[in-house]
Write a protein that holds these residues in place. Structure first.
Motif, PDB file in Angstrom:
ATOM      1  N   ASP A 180       0.862  -1.240   0.123  1.00  0.00           N
ATOM      2  CA  ASP A 180      -0.009   0.228   0.077  1.00  0.00           C
ATOM      3  C   ASP A 180       1.023   1.219   0.167  1.00  0.00           C
ATOM      4  N   ARG A 181       2.017   1.361   0.849  1.00  0.00           N
ATOM      5  CA  ARG A 181       2.924   2.575   0.916  1.00  0.00           C
ATOM      6  C   ARG A 181       3.515   2.791  -0.376  1.00  0.00           C
ATOM      7  N   GLU A 182       3.829   1.528  -1.194  1.00  0.00           N
ATOM      8  CA  GLU A 182       4.830   1.715  -2.448  1.00  0.00           C
ATOM      9  C   GLU A 182       3.642   2.391  -3.386  1.00  0.00           C
ATOM     10  N   ALA A 183       2.240   1.999  -3.394  1.00  0.00           N
ATOM     11  CA  ALA A 183       1.197   2.645  -4.181  1.00  0.00           C
ATOM     12  C   ALA A 183       1.153   4.099  -3.891  1.00  0.00           C
ATOM     13  N   VAL A 184       1.067   4.548  -2.765  1.00  0.00           N
ATOM     14  CA  VAL A 184       0.937   5.882  -2.395  1.00  0.00           C
ATOM     15  C   VAL A 184       2.292   6.577  -2.993  1.00  0.00           C
ATOM     16  N   GLU A 185       3.342   5.930  -2.731  1.00  0.00           N
ATOM     17  CA  GLU A 185       4.555   6.748  -3.436  1.00  0.00           C
ATOM     18  C   GLU A 185       4.580   6.972  -4.630  1.00  0.00           C
ATOM     19  N   ARG A 186       3.786   6.030  -5.539  1.00  0.00           N
ATOM     20  CA  ARG A 186       4.024   6.155  -6.945  1.00  0.00           C
ATOM     21  C   ARG A 186       2.782   7.329  -7.136  1.00  0.00           C
ATOM     22  N   GLY A 187       1.787   7.236  -6.548  1.00  0.00           N
ATOM     23  CA  GLY A 187       0.870   8.377  -6.758  1.00  0.00           C
ATOM     24  C   GLY A 187       1.503   9.579  -6.499  1.00  0.00           C
ATOM     25  N   LEU A 228      -5.016  10.045 -12.036  1.00  0.00           N
ATOM     26  CA  LEU A 228      -3.311   9.578 -11.618  1.00  0.00           C
ATOM     27  C   LEU A 228      -3.429   8.669 -10.479  1.00  0.00           C
ATOM     28  N   LEU A 229      -4.348   8.660  -9.586  1.00  0.00           N
ATOM     29  CA  LEU A 229      -4.204   7.828  -8.221  1.00  0.00           C
ATOM     30  C   LEU A 229      -5.005   6.443  -8.727  1.00  0.00           C
ATOM     31  N   ALA A 230      -5.535   6.093  -9.933  1.00  0.00           N
ATOM     32  CA  ALA A 230      -6.272   5.041  -9.945  1.00  0.00           C
ATOM     33  C   ALA A 230      -5.447   3.681 -10.109  1.00  0.00           C
ATOM     34  N   ASP A 231      -4.055   4.010 -10.044  1.00  0.00           N
ATOM     35  CA  ASP A 231      -2.992   2.727 -10.028  1.00  0.00           C
ATOM     36  C   ASP A 231      -2.585   2.144  -8.534  1.00  0.00           C
ATOM     37  N   ARG A 232      -3.692   1.573  -7.944  1.00  0.00           N
ATOM     38  CA  ARG A 232      -3.505   1.411  -6.536  1.00  0.00           C
ATOM     39  C   ARG A 232      -4.217  -0.028  -6.459  1.00  0.00           C
TER      40      ARG A 232
END
Length: 704
Positions: free
Chosen positions: A98-105, A156-160
């Motif tokens: 989850d944190r990695e997804a947040v960092e990507r976003g 842009l935040l859809a990739d999670r």
């Protein structure tokens, strides 16, 4: 022998007065002129949306610190400040990845919208391990359209990972969601208002044809008014917001339909007396025209009083609304009569008024009501006034001004869901940033004063330009709380000691505080001004002092009774968190100005009848003849404003319900019972000190 030359006998047709060619042609000339005007007006009306502005500065007081902060920010590198707050939540607790997804976003957003700060904003964990949050200052140059930027950010935040919810909130996103709601208002409101007016006109006239004529005329007035407002923005740079644009539509349809009802009622009366429609219309315009002119002048004058308001959106509503009322009056006194004359008597089918029929309504239910009020004069005015006074107490102990997150009705946008999530998961970090602007040479000293102010969690220097330096301040308390308000006041006092007026405190919360303060100040200035203007117009129209004072007093009592009742409904029935700060002033304007409309419709007829029959008999006849049309007009106006209650913004819902309830109370109770009862109780003193009072011709009637 003298011869006699016999002349041919004149036929019955020859014996009739010849119709004036001017009278015959004039309606067609009027229609031709209006076709040209509407073609030009349609072109301008289509451009109104391009000058409608809904930026924060357009809704703020012109003189407020927060307004000056926005203007100062525009001079800094990157322009006006902006901020996305992004919060993620997994209700069952965060999982690996989850944190990695947040960092990507975060990286994707920073690349697209970031302001180029060296370090990425920290990602903060919630205490319960279910949420992650970060704030992203925006580069204004990359955010030309806040709504488009907010939509793009959410995409842009859809990739999670599945089950990890993401919300884009913060001042920019909340403003974007508000703009999106406003964008859908005009078309929805126009269609809904037209539909409501059409249904009510069909029910009123019970004719398959007649209802189309006032509806077409009001539509023409709406087009004309939008064109006029656009022209005014080009000439005088007035502020037109989505709120004033919505109210323009309601005003034109409501007032225009009222004028149509009044004119049609008088025209129908005159058709019983005149054979030719053009003669009947001339008589109707002589009888009803002055009332329509006085009514429109009163509303226009009341609206123009808003120019003295400090709030930009309120001040701009004045000329916008005045243009709408002026357009409605012009159309209803020219185009509408021409249409009726051209269509002739058949437009009333199947209830076609016949020449010679008795049009007197003394035997109608309004005549019976007039007789009842005459017999119970004191009770008829005392009891309703006591009831309205009791309802006015509903404002005591009401909730304060509406918080920002509670401004949406029926649906909750993503930005509000996210903001509430931040409040719940990050209670110590839910403070909304404030902005302090100082001169560059004072910035260090100001920063020290800000940091030491009680209620400030932290502060740091931001951008700097030739004239201004920016300091971002995080308060301890959440937005719209009493603690945050106290912090803003302390901040302003602290920086004033350093730089006087050269140091400014703004930001979203300061903007709402300044807006509420300006609304309170505007009520103090504008409300008495509206009363004085309306009182003066009524005095000139009725040529009396007592009658205008009585009429204005009844309208004021009616307003406060409606406000008290609606405040209880808003809080205990609809569950609103408070009364939006601008609602009392806007509601007061419309209910006083439009309520006086019905006073004018009634009392001009009562005065006309009183000159012939005495005040008591004249009041009975006036109520009998106008009660139906005034009630119909009130129902139409109330229904038109009630359409605002279908919109998804609490501010417009509250304005719509308040004006609708107030108009119904004023029309059904005050105008039909209280005013006639007071007039008959006062007798000829109603007209003091006019000639009608001095003649004393109705003293004997007053004893009846």
């Amino acid at each position: 022998m003298t011869s006699t030359v016999k002349t041919p006998a004149r036929s019955a047709a020859d014996s009739r007065p010849r119709r004036s060619r001017t009278k015959t042609v004039l309606p067609w000339l009027v229609l031709a002129v209006w076709v040209g005007l509407l073609l030009a007006g349609t072109s301008l009306a289509g451009k109104l949306g391009s000058v409608t502005r809904d930026g924060q500065v357009d809704y703020l007081p012109a003189s407020a610190q927060s307004t000056k902060v926005l203007q100062a920010e525009a001079q800094l590198p990157g322009g006006e400040n902006g901020l996305f707050v992004v919060v993620y939540q997994r209700p069952g607790g965060l999982r690996p990845g989850d944190r990695e997804a947040v960092e990507r976003g975060q990286a994707a957003l920073a690349q697209r919208f970031g302001d180029g700060t060296a370090a990425a904003p920290a990602i903060v964990d919630s205490d319960d391990g279910t949420a992650l949050m970060y704030a992203l200052p925006l580069d204004h140059a990359s955010v030309d359209d806040e709504a488009a930027a907010t939509t793009a950010a959410r995409d842009l935040l859809a990739d999670r990972p599945t089950g990890l919810d993401a919300y884009v909130t913060g001042p920019t996103a909340i403003g974007s969601d508000m703009d999106e709601v406003f964008d859908s208002v005009d078309s929805t409101l126009l269609l809904a208002t037209a539909a409501v007016v059409a249904v009510l006109l069909v029910l009123t006239y019970r004719s398959p044809v007649l209802w189309l004529v006032p509806l077409a005329a009001v539509g023409a007035a709406a087009v004309l008014s939008m064109g006029v407002v656009y022209a005014l923005t080009q000439a005088f740079d007035i502020t037109v917001t989505s709120m004033s644009s919505a109210l323009l539509i309601v005003l034109v349809f409501g007032a225009g339909t009222d004028y149509a009802l009044l004119l049609v009622s008088r025209y129908r009366e005159e058709l019983h007396r005149f054979e030719h429609p053009v003669d009947a219309m001339q008589a109707a315009l002589r009888g009803a025209g002055p009332a329509v002119l006085a009514s429109a002048a009163t509303v226009v004058a009341g609206l123009l009083c808003l120019l003295f308001a400090d709030l930009n959106s309120t001040s701009g509503l004045g000329p916008v609304g005045a243009a709408g009322i002026g357009s409605a009056m012009l159309v209803m006194l020219t185009l509408f009569p021409a249409l009726l004359v051209v269509l002739g008597r058949r437009v009333f089918w199947p209830f076609v008024p016949r020449l010679g029929d008795d049009a007197h309504a003394s035997g109608s239910r309004w005549g019976r009501l007039a007789q009842l009020v005459a017999r119970r004069r004191v009770v008829s005015w005392a009891v309703p006034l006591v009831v309205l006074g009791g309802l006015a107490l509903g404002t005591v102990g009401a909730s304060g001004s509406l918080p920002q997150l509670d401004q949406f009705a029926r649906s909750t946008p993503e930005s509000v869901v996210g903001a509430r999530l931040v409040e719940a998961r990050y209670p110590s970090e839910s403070g909304q940033p404030l902005t302090v602007m100082s001169r560059p040479g004072q910035s260090r000293e100001v920063l020290a004063a800000v940091t030491s102010t009680p209620g400030v969690a932290g502060a740091e220097l931001g951008r700097a330009g030739d004239d201004w330096a920016e300091i971002s301040v995080t308060p301890v308390d959440p937005p719209d709380s009493a603690g945050e308000t106290a912090t803003i006041h302390r901040l302003r006092a602290a920086v004033r000691d350093i730089g006087g007026g050269s140091v400014l405190v703004g930001g979203p919360s300061a903007e709402r505080l300044d807006e509420a303060s300006a609304n309170s100040s505007d009520r103090t200035v504008v409300m008495p001004l509206i009363l004085l203007v309306v009182l003066g117009i009524l005095g000139l129209l009725l040529r009396a002092v007592v009658a205008p004072l009585v009429l204005v007093a009844t309208v004021v009592v009616s307003f406060f009774g409606a406000l008290g009742l609606c405040t209880l409904v808003f809080e205990h029935v609809l569950g609103f968190a408070g009364l939006e700060a601008s609602v009392p002033l806007i509601g007061f304007l419309f209910l006083v100005a439009l309520g006086v409309d019905y006073n004018i419709f009634l009392m001009t007829r009562v005065r006309e009848e009183s000159a012939r029959h005495g005040t008591v008999a004249g009041t009975k006849r006036g109520l009998a003849m106008t009660g139906g049309v005034i009630t119909s007009a009130g129902v139409v106006l109330a229904a038109t404003f009630a359409v605002l209650a279908s919109l998804p913004l609490v501010q417009l819902v509250e304005i719509g319900i308040l004006v609708a309830v107030g108009v119904l109370v004023d029309t059904v109770l005050v105008r039909s019972v209280v005013v006639p009862a007071l007039t008959m109780s006062l007798g000829s003193w109603t007209w003091w000190p006019s000639n009608l009072w001095r003649k004393g011709q109705d003293r004997a009637h007053d004893l009846v």
